[in-house]
Structures are given as structure tokens and as C-alpha cells.
Enzyme design. Sequence first.
Site, short mmCIF file in Angstrom:
data_model
loop_
_atom_site.label_atom_id
_atom_site.label_comp_id
_atom_site.label_asym_id
_atom_site.label_seq_id
_atom_site.Cartn_x
_atom_site.Cartn_y
_atom_site.Cartn_z
CG MET A 293 -71.28 0.79 -70.45
SD MET A 293 -70.71 0.18 -72.04
CE MET A 293 -70.27 1.72 -72.84
CG MET A 295 -74.66 10.21 -67.08
SD MET A 295 -75.43 10.55 -68.68
CE MET A 295 -75.28 12.33 -68.74
CD GLU A 296 -72.58 12.28 -71.54
OE1 GLU A 296 -73.38 12.78 -72.33
OE2 GLU A 296 -72.50 11.04 -71.36
CD GLU A 331 -68.75 8.61 -71.21
OE1 GLU A 331 -69.37 9.64 -70.87
OE2 GLU A 331 -69.23 7.76 -71.99
#
Length: 946
Positions: A293, A295-296, A331
Site C-alpha cells: 500500500m 512505502m516510505e 509516511e
Amino acid sequence: MSDNLLSLENPVVPSHYELRLEIDPKQSSPNFKGSAIIHLKFNPNSTTLASIEDSFTQFKLHSKDLIVLSAHATIGSTKFDLKISQDTGKHLSIFNSESPIQLSNDCPLILSVQYVGKIRDIKTHHDKTFGIFKTNFMDRKTGTANNHVVATHCQPFSASNIFPCIDEPSNKSTFQLNIATDAQYKAVSNTPVEMVEALDSSQKHLVKFAKTPLMTTSVFGFSIGDLEFLKTEIKLEGDRTIPVSIYAPWDIANAAFTLDTVQKYLPLLESYFKCPYPLPKLDFVLLPYLSDMAMENFGMITIQLNHLLIPPNALANETVREQAQQLIVHELVHQWMGNYISFDSWESLWFNESFATWLACHILEQNGDLSHYWTSEPYLLQQVEPTMCRDAADVNGRSIFQIAQRNTGIDSQTSDIFDPEAYTKGIIMLRSLQLATGESHLQKGLESVFEDTKTFHARSVKPMDIWNHIGKFLKSQNITNFVSSWTRTPGLPVVKVEVEEKDGKTQTKLTQHRFINQLSTEEKDQLEDVPYQVPLFGVLPDGKMDTKNVLLTDRTLKFDYPILVINHLAQGYYRVSYESEECYALINDKITEETLSEIDLRKIFLDLSQFIGDEGFQNSIHLHGLFKILNHIASPSTKIASKYWDPLSKGLEVLQTIDRASLTSSKLQSFLKKKIVIPLFNKIDWPHGEFDKSTNPHELKVMSQVLFLNKNSAKCAELCQIYFKHLLQGPRSSVPLELVNSILVVVSQHCANIKQWKKIFDLVKRSSCTGITNHVINMYDQNSSETAMLIQNGAIESLGFCLDSDIVKKTLNFITSNIESEGMELALFGFNYNFKKRLNKNEKPQDQVVRETIWEWYMGNFDQWARKATRKGTTTGDHLHKALRSISLIIFQMFVADEPQKIEKFINLEKEKLGQSLLSLDDIWASVQQDEESRKTIRRDLASLV
């Protein structure tokens, strides 16, 4: 990790990667070409190399689905030819040198590698996105699906699908990326584009990105493709300005809300940490598919686009806005905590994610975008309460630390490592620590962590390193002890509160133990019962917070003043058991004054719901305390403040549980009605005309509960006949949907003839319900089809409340005829409340009891139904299997209290016919018996109060 860690085994670790990747999404071959120049340094943690003076001939790097074509290494002018072998099982490239390699402090070992890797083609949400992956999509101008987006996902172990590396979070390096690709594509990575260089072909160019700060391989990333974008500049501390862009393959205008949110919260986070945003730019790339879903990636956050491409009409929904903001700010927090400060093991993933959510919610609440979040239903009732219930249900439950000790390997995905229970408990721990420490104190402690770059940025750390540092900075050992307690102690505590008058003085005693539901004596003796560090959040009778005693660290604590409530606003992860008359008297006084928080009252009822019916924990004070509060609210002299409707509905849920347990005793039933139900019914201002559309939904829920509890009352029946007439005949919007079920139950309970019953039975048909939906006040904006379905289900559930013998037979025949239809077993629901009552005919009592009639019907049909239900793989068989289990459950409940042998004999006979486990009747019976033990416990202490 189950595999040996290269960061411990290898003689060298990377300090810098220079990568060149050649990517052409249009080509039919699903491959890319790669070359890497990797700077390797002495590994001080190596188990194979004692010191830098020692030499070695072999080292390893992770590589998954990479074909290494050639490799050599140099130290200064000395070149080492390397032979490469692959350990495909462990995803390793093994580099061997014929001559010994001697490292130098002055010169790194530079490895040059040529290789080929795979680009995964992603076509659906079921396809896993890891390494490098691509998606083609339709060009909206040409109508052809020849547009492309290529992206990466490296967490947890997929950087090694892109380049040879040590793919472990304990190793931090810098990266410099170069991508050769089609000139038409936008290219984005962790850092800004430094240079674009035309290649021999005019259609290709080389995009060179700037060198990154120190970071782990898991947050490396890039994306290229046919991307649209929005862009702005954000002013940060010290007159610094950075560009922020949002990229998406389509509908980029719908990303405006995302850009606005980033523009608002990036400076606020920088100010919170007192640490400059670590990169010269920030990008969000919204992708058609992304398994995790979001991703940082450091400086280039990727998110599945349907979460953040939000059209203007959807933004009108407050929940949609809040969820999007929580995701975005979560995030953003990771850019500092998780990326700039990173953790040395995936065992710390729970903390990384918990911290980002906790701080995102705090910052959003502080700045007006997540109103009263920490006391909201989404937090307290949808996160904290369910987690506490699960924790208390498992005597073998594990601590956060134990949960985190997962056996992960190089093939693990994020879903294999992430545990939602540890994550939620982590958020709760951080919130309660923030309150116990003080918001400003904890913030200053975190600021001091980010100031110490040598300790917290230059290398990966453990979460406990942060808390040790903050504890020293704040000069408080309690910080470390608190975190250690809540991460290493399983379960949750219950704190008993006892208040007594002694020698003219009030003394309060607190006692804590681990709380487990339905604990047997044997389990209790074996239970590890270590005291927790419990934040008390106590409120004094004058409404002020107790600042003298803020933490319970031992088994007991005594102090010489009264306490109104502890765990104020339910911010601590524990139950509270008030075990003195004085406690409930004080609570009632504050209800009268309307100074008791509605959240505190709801929490009292929630905790009582966990104690009542628990053989190992319930005592008479819990029932007495519940009745004392409900009776006080129901008394004519007490006004029900609007804020108390919500907690009152929770208290009545507990009363309904007690009411259900007391069905076998008319004496107990009479006691409950006389003490609480009838006074509450008489107190409520029941409209005889139309309802006010602005009526509090919680008040409507209480009304519905009171009607149901008072269903035997003639006065209640008279009222419900009025409402039933409005439901059938109108006027428009005259009956709240929340009351419909209870109205139907009461009307059915008092049906005296077939003619009356048919009015309800007619609503079992969906078409009849559709015609009256406009008579219903719909608070939650269900459409007419949903409203009709709810009315229909309510009608089915109400059928079994009628006691007329002819109507009972008609109801049973209706179930028999429609047994293969979804939900028909719901018609038995009412019989379970009247099972001990006598049937009547023409309003005259008969000899036969309800459950005897039901049993004859059940026995007459069971074998036929069971034969069909045990035909596996057919739609009819599967449905009947489910329906027959539900029917059996209801009927077993009718006999468990006083005729259990009847059910046991039946089960044994049916097992001989059907086999041991085809319908799992033993399991159903065991569940019913367990519920009956809870009801026995309630009856035991209830009898002592009557």
C-alpha cells in the site's frame, strides 16, 4: 533472521553504492542490465576477520534473481580478479579471490560488478510488487495501453533483486544512482536529478541522481515512466526552500489534497524534531499497484494511487480526508524516524510503524485535522478495546518483544514480519508514555535524540537506545522502565480500586494483577503475574488530575485521599475494577453534577462488561456497582445529560447480558425490571407523534434497548403499537431505523392472533419493506435497498417472540419451507428469550412450554437436514451446514441450564449416524456450555443481591 547475517559474517560491509541501470519497459524481454561499483570497508563486527590487518579471500553479497556476469575488485592500484559462485538457496553471490585481500584504512576495497536482473510485470492487485516491477496502462489520448510506469519496492529484502548488496537493516550506506532509459519518461529517485546526459540514441538518455545520505537498502527506490506531476516549493527552517512533487500516471489534479497536506505538515514535523528535513527534495509517486500500500523510501514515497488520488466530491467526506492525511503524515514521519534514524533489525518494525502512526495522529490532532483523535471511537473502541479483549483472552499471549522475535529470512515479505497486535500496542504505549511524561518533555527528549547524529544517524540502532537516551536526558529512569515493562511483559493489567473510611480519614488502595478472562484455578496458579508500570491518570473528586501518584510500579499502592476514577479518558492499556461502595457513590455524585467525563463512564461500563460473567474475577460488587449507576441514572431526580446517552447504551448492553442470564428465573427477571428497566422506561420522554430528526443517535439506541428489555410490559406494547402503525402507514420519516427491530419484537411478543401476526410476517418479504422505507428516519444515510433489508431482517428476527401456539407452528413451518434461504434461522431468535414460557391459545395459557415445541420440530427435521448439510461442495449443502449449526446452537442454549443430558444423549446418537465431526455438534455444545458457565456466575452473585 534465521539466515546468518552477512553484517556479522562478512569481512567487509558496503559504505557506498554507485549504480547504473539500463531499463527499457517497452522491450519484450523482462530484464534489465546493471553495473555496480561498491565501496567496501572493514567490518568491525565480523566473526571471520579479527582485525583490519588480517587478510581474506572470500566475501558475499545478497543477490536474488540476479545473474552476475563478471566482477573484479581493486584497492588503490591493486586489482583482484574474482570468481563468482551462486548460492541460490540463500540468495548469495560469493566472490573468491585467488590472492589474499589486505584492507587499508586509507583505501576502500572497490568491487565492480556487471549483472542482469528481472523486471516483474504487474497486471493485478494480486501480483506481488518487489524488486523492479512495471505496469502498462492506457494512454487516454490514444486509447492504447502502451504507457508504462516502472517502480521499485525494496522492503524488507528486495534491494538484492536490484543490485548485489548486504540487504540487512543494520548496514547503512550512501547511494548514487544512474538510470539509462527512454527520454520520454520522467525519472524519480531518493535524491534530485543532478544531470541528464544524452546517449548515442537520441531516444535514450542517462539520468544521474545526487548522492544520498546514509540509509539502509530497504528505503532505496526509483520510478520511471509516463507520469504526470504537480509541484510546489515548501519553506522550511532557516529560509531553506525545497521542491515537493506528486507524480501519478493519470488524474494528477486529484492529488492536490496530497500536495496541500505535505505542504502543511513537512515544516511542522521539522519543527517538532528540531532537525532539518534530511534531503533537498521530496517526491510522492502514486502507483497503480503496490502490495504494501505505501512505502516510505527516503525522499521518494510510493503509495498505491487509489488512496491519494481523491476527487473533489470524495473530499467532502471527513473520514476520507482524515484517512488520507493520516497516511501522508505517517509516511512523512518516517523520513525522520525510520529513514534518517533507522533500526538494526526487522524485529523493530513494530516500533517504526507504531511511532509513525502515533506521531502522525498527535501532529494532526494538534493542528486541527484530526479532532479529539485520542478520545475518539476509531481509536478507543476500534483499536484499543479490541486489542485489550484479544490480549485478555489468551493466557499464552506474548509480549511485544516476544511477538517481534520472528523467524524471518531473506525471502520474507513485510506481511511476514509486521504484526498488527504489536503495532497497536506500540501506539497505545507511546500515547500513554506521552501523557505520563508530559507532551513537551517527550518532545524535548526526541529533539535530543536527533541532535546526536553520531549515535543515531551514522549507524542503525535499537528502539531501546532511543529510550535510554531520552531517560538520561530527562533524568528519569522511569522512561526506560516504562518502555521495558510494556514491551517485555505480556498481556495487560487490571487495577483494583478500594476506598474506605478509616479513623475519619479516606484511604485509597490500588492493587494490580495481570488480567486474563475466564482463568481457571490451575491457570491462575501458573500465571506469571509481574507488576506493570501502570500510568494512573487519576482524577480527584474536584475534577483535577492527581499529580501526587502518577505511576503504579509495585503490586499495591496506598494513599490517604479519595480518587474519583483512574485511567482517565481510557488512555492507559488496562482495566479498572472499582471494588467499594464509596467508589460508585462518588461516581453517581459526579453524574448528577454532570462533571464525570462521558468517556470515563463508558470505560467503567466497558470494564464491568469484562468482569461480569467471568467466574475467576466477578464478584457481587461489580453487579451491585452496575445496578447502582444504572438505577441512579434511571431515578426521577437525575437528568440524563446528552453526553451520557452513549455510555448509558454501553451500560445497558451489560444489563442485556445479565437479563439473558436470568431468563431461567422469574424472580431475577422481576428484580431487573423493577430496579432499572421500568424506571428507565418511565423516565424517557417517548414521542407519541413523530420523532425529532435531530435526536441523538445514542439516545435512540438507549430507547431501542429499553423497549427490548421491557418487551413484556403492556405499557411498552401500547407504545410500540403506535410506532408500528407509523412504520406501516406513515407519515414520512416518522420512525427511527434504530428503533425498528425493538418495535417489531415488542409487537410480536404481544401478538394475540394470526391477523396481527400477518402484519409483521408481511415484512419478511423485501417488496413490502421497500414500500415503507420512506416512513423511516435514516440517521446513517443508508439507501432504500439497505433500509429495506434491515427492516426485513428485523421482521424475521421478531417472528419467534410470539407465544401463540398456532403462530409458533406457522413460524416453524416457515423456517422449514425456507431452510435453504439465507438467514431463515434468524426466525428462531425470539424463541431463545421465551423458551421457558408456556404457549397460549386465544390468549389462554397452554400446558406445553415453548422449548418442547421447538425440540419436537428440531428432532422431526434434523436427520433430513443433516443428510443434505453433509453433502460437501454443493451450494445447498454448504448453506444448510451453516444454518443447521446456527439452529443447533440456539436450541442447545434452551436446555443447557437444566437438561444438559438431553442434548448430550442427542449428540451421541447423531454421531453414530453421521460420524464424529461432520457437523461438529460437540464443538457447538462445548461453546454453549462455556457460555452457560458465564451465565451461572452472573446468576450466583445476582441472587445474593435480590
